[in-house]
Design an enzyme around this catalytic site. Structure first.
Site, PDB file in Angstrom:
ATOM      1  N   TYR A 144       0.657  -1.070   0.187  1.00 13.52           N
ATOM      2  CA  TYR A 144      -0.157  -0.061   0.159  1.00 13.52           C
ATOM      3  C   TYR A 144       0.878   1.093   0.387  1.00 13.52           C
ATOM      4  O   TYR A 144       0.192   2.611  -0.586  1.00 13.52           O
ATOM      5  CB  TYR A 144      -1.083   0.164   1.128  1.00 13.52           C
ATOM      6  CG  TYR A 144      -1.478   1.309   1.282  1.00 13.52           C
ATOM      7  CD1 TYR A 144      -2.990   1.293   0.180  1.00 13.52           C
ATOM      8  CD2 TYR A 144      -1.382   2.242   1.829  1.00 13.52           C
ATOM      9  CE1 TYR A 144      -4.001   2.569   0.780  1.00 13.52           C
ATOM     10  CE2 TYR A 144      -2.638   3.562   2.271  1.00 13.52           C
ATOM     11  CZ  TYR A 144      -3.976   3.451   1.430  1.00 13.52           C
ATOM     12  OH  TYR A 144      -4.761   3.999   1.824  1.00 13.52           O
ATOM     13  N   ALA A 146       4.188   1.056  -0.948  1.00 11.10           N
ATOM     14  CA  ALA A 146       4.876   2.067  -2.048  1.00 11.10           C
ATOM     15  C   ALA A 146       3.370   2.757  -2.989  1.00 11.10           C
ATOM     16  O   ALA A 146       3.766   3.058  -4.316  1.00 11.10           O
ATOM     17  CB  ALA A 146       5.301   0.268  -2.857  1.00 11.10           C
TER      18      ALA A 146
END
Length: 229
Positions: A144, A146
């Site tokens: 998430y 990233a």
């Protein structure tokens, strides 16, 4: 009357933004994943129009939009849809990475690309509802975070590229907010969900409208908002 395209308007922050804009008489075009969801959104937001395309399949959005008639001018495109799947890096599968990046990063990039002509025509505004995870990455939040770090990079690059066209770009980074997604996060974390501990979606919507309403010649680039106390 301004015209807005909003993803994720079915619940949470996206729904709050849609309600606030509708209340002041603006024109809404709400993005739905399929025809059934489009009917639900139309019932939830009377007077709104819908566009259909599955954000989980960004490579098909061009085809989907090509078979519809979006508005000729768009004053704002608000990206509020997103998915979250927590887990340690050592256990996240390629399927999780692909689905998270597709919905949270690739789909916003592609939808923005497809609607840029209308945004340029209106000297419009692109708002990315990001996250605190777009500024830092904690354990279990790798996929998430990233995707949200990438979304901030997308916003920054878009802002630099489109400034000459008069298009403004804002990233909003909310902390924990009382939404259905936050309830799912608590379930994944094994915690009890108490919505009273967190910000309301309407509080975040207020920050979005503040950015949209800033007089021409200035823009909010990045805005963080956190629960008080």
């Amino acid at each position: 009357m301004a015209t807005h395209v909003i993803t994720g308007a079915g619940s949470g922050i996206g729904a709050a933004v849609a309600r606030r804009l509708a209340d002041r008489g603006d024109e809404l075009w709400l993005w739905a994943r399929d025809a059934g969801r489009a009917r639900e959104l139309a019932a939830q937001h009377p007077g709104a129009r819908t566009l259909v395309g599955n954000l989980a399949e960004p490579e098909r959005l061009s085809w989907a939009l090509g078979h519809q008639s979006p508005p000729d001018r768009i004053d704002s495109l608000v990206h509020s849809a997103g998915v979250v799947e927590l887990g340690p890096i050592g256990e996240l599968t390629p399927a999780v990475w692909r689905s998270t990046l597709a919905a949270n990063l690739v789909a916003p990039a592609e939808l923005t690309r497809l609607l840029l002509p209308q945004l340029r025509a209106a000297r419009g505004h692109v708002v990315f509802i990001n996250s605190g995870a777009g500024l830092r990455a904690n354990a279990q939040w790798g996929a998430y975070a990233a995707s949200k770090h990438g979304l901030k990079a997308l916003a920054d690059a878009l802002r630099a590229e489109e400034a000459g066209q008069g298009v403004r770009v804002t990233s909003v980074h909310p902390g924990r907010t009382a939404t259905p997604m936050q309830e799912k996060v608590h379930q994944q974390e094994g915690q009890v969900y108490d919505p009273d501990r967190w910000m309301t979606a309407d509080a975040v919507a207020t920050t979005v409208l503040t950015a949209l309403d800033l007089p021409r010649g200035a823009e909010v680039t990045d805005l963080s908002v956190r629960p008080a106390g």
